[in-house]
Design a protein around this motif. Structure first.
Motif, PDB file in Angstrom:
ATOM      1  N   LEU A  20       1.156  -1.295  -0.117  1.00 15.12           N
ATOM      2  CA  LEU A  20       0.058   0.027  -0.253  1.00 15.12           C
ATOM      3  C   LEU A  20       0.675   1.571   0.046  1.00 15.12           C
ATOM      4  N   TYR A  23       1.293   1.056  -3.730  1.00  8.95           N
ATOM      5  CA  TYR A  23       0.555   0.918  -4.624  1.00  8.95           C
ATOM      6  C   TYR A  23      -0.758   1.683  -4.671  1.00  8.95           C
ATOM      7  N   GLY A  24      -1.152   2.057  -3.447  1.00 13.46           N
ATOM      8  CA  GLY A  24      -2.321   2.375  -2.586  1.00 13.46           C
ATOM      9  C   GLY A  24      -2.559   4.036  -2.401  1.00 13.46           C
ATOM     10  N   ASP A  28      -5.533   3.932   2.766  1.00 14.80           N
ATOM     11  CA  ASP A  28      -6.614   2.494   3.163  1.00 14.80           C
ATOM     12  C   ASP A  28      -5.082   1.753   3.655  1.00 14.80           C
ATOM     13  N   SER A  73      -5.953  -0.608  -5.920  1.00 13.49           N
ATOM     14  CA  SER A  73      -4.004  -0.979  -5.579  1.00 13.49           C
ATOM     15  C   SER A  73      -4.140  -2.136  -6.562  1.00 13.49           C
ATOM     16  N   CYS A  77      -0.507  -1.201  -9.422  1.00 18.28           N
ATOM     17  CA  CYS A  77       1.019  -2.572  -9.293  1.00 18.28           C
ATOM     18  C   CYS A  77       1.115  -3.177 -10.777  1.00 18.28           C
ATOM     19  N   SER A 203       0.207  -9.797  -1.314  1.00 15.73           N
ATOM     20  CA  SER A 203       0.824  -8.619  -1.467  1.00 15.73           C
ATOM     21  C   SER A 203       2.543  -9.426  -1.845  1.00 15.73           C
TER      22      SER A 203
END
Length: 218
Positions: A20, A23-24, A28, A73, A77, A203
Motif C-alpha cells: 500500500l 501502490y495504494g 488505505d 492498488s 501495481c 502482496s
C-alpha cells in the motif's frame, strides 16, 4: 518514482504495508487495518452477548472502501511495475507440495488466528468459522452471502464467493504463507509456514521479505 528507488525505502512492517505504500492511496492502510480490528471487536461483542455493539462495529466496516483499495492498488501495481529488488535466488524446477487444509488449520491454531506479518486478526470461510456468526446474525450487512448447511455461499455460479461478496473481510481472509517462497525451494512445513491475512499473502506474491524490504519475522 525512479527505477529501483526501493533501495532507499524504510524497513516495512509487513507485505501489506509495503504494497500500500507503493501502490495504494492515502488512508488505505488505516482502512484495511481498522476494518480487521473492528471485525474482531464485533465478534467479541457478539460472543459476549452485546448484539447492539456487535452490529454497530460490523456496520462500521466499509466493504466498498476495502474492495476499492484492493482493486485500485492491484491496478497501480500492474501500471507501475516492480518496486522491489530484482535480485533473488533461482527458482527451483521441482516445488514442494502446496499447503493443504489440514496443515493450514494447524498453522492458524499455532499463530492464534493472527497474521504473523501485520498482526491483524484473520478469518476463514470454513464451517464453524467465527466470521459466520456475524454473517448469520446480521445478514443485511452482507446481502450476497448466505449460509447453507453451515457453509458459506456467495452470488457466483453454484454459490461461488466473489470479492464483492465478502469485501468486508477481503483483506483479512486467512491464508497459509510460505515465508521463504515455495517457488524458490521453500518447504511446506510448520517451520516455513505462517498465518497470513490475504492482504499480506497477496502482496508478498512469490517474493522474499528481503526483496520487499520487510522486516524479518521474529
Amino acid at each position: 518514482m525512479a527505477d529501483h528507488e526501493w533501495q532507499n525505502d524504510p524497513m516495512f512492517e509487513s507485505p501489506t504495508h509495503f504494497f500500500l505504500h507503493h501502490y495504494g492511496q492515502p488512508g488505505d492502510l488505516n482502512v484495511v487495518m481498522g476494518a480487521a480490528m473492528s471485525t474482531e471487536s464485533a465478534l467479541l461483542a457478539l460472543e459476549r452477548g452485546d448484539r447492539d455493539q456487535a452490529e454497530r462495529l460490523w456496520a462500521s466496516v466499509d466493504g466498498a472502501a476495502l474492495l476499492s483499495a484492493w482493486d485500485s492498488s492491484n491496478k497501480r501495481c500492474k501500471e507501475l511495475g516492480p518496486r522491489w529488488s530484482l535480485e533473488r535466488p533461482d527458482a527451483v524446477a521441482t516445488r514442494d507440495k502446496p499447503a493443504n487444509s489440514n496443515i493450514a488449520k494447524k498453522v492458524y491454531a499455532r499463530d492464534g488466528h493472527r497474521c504473523r506479518y501485520c498482526g491483524s486478526p484473520v478469518f476463514t470461510r470454513n464451517k464453524g468459522s467465527r466470521i459466520l456468526k456475524l454473517i448469520e446474525a446480521f445478514p443485511e450487512q452482507t446481502p450476497n452471502l448466505t449460509i447453507v448447511n453451515g457453509s458459506l455461499h456467495g452470488s457466483g455460479k453454484s454459490g461461488a464467493i466473489r470479492n464483492v461478496d465478502y469485501a468486508k473481510f477481503l483483506w483479512s481472509y486467512a491464508a497459509p504463507d510460505h515465508v521463504f517462497p515455495r517457488s524458490l525451494g521453500g518447504l511446506t512445513n510448520m517451520n516455513n509456514l505462517v498465518t497470513s491475512c490475504s492482504g499480506c499473502n497477496y502482496s508478498k506474491m512469490d517474493l522474499t521479505l528481503e526483496q520487499m524490504g520487510v522486516r524479518p519475522l521474529e
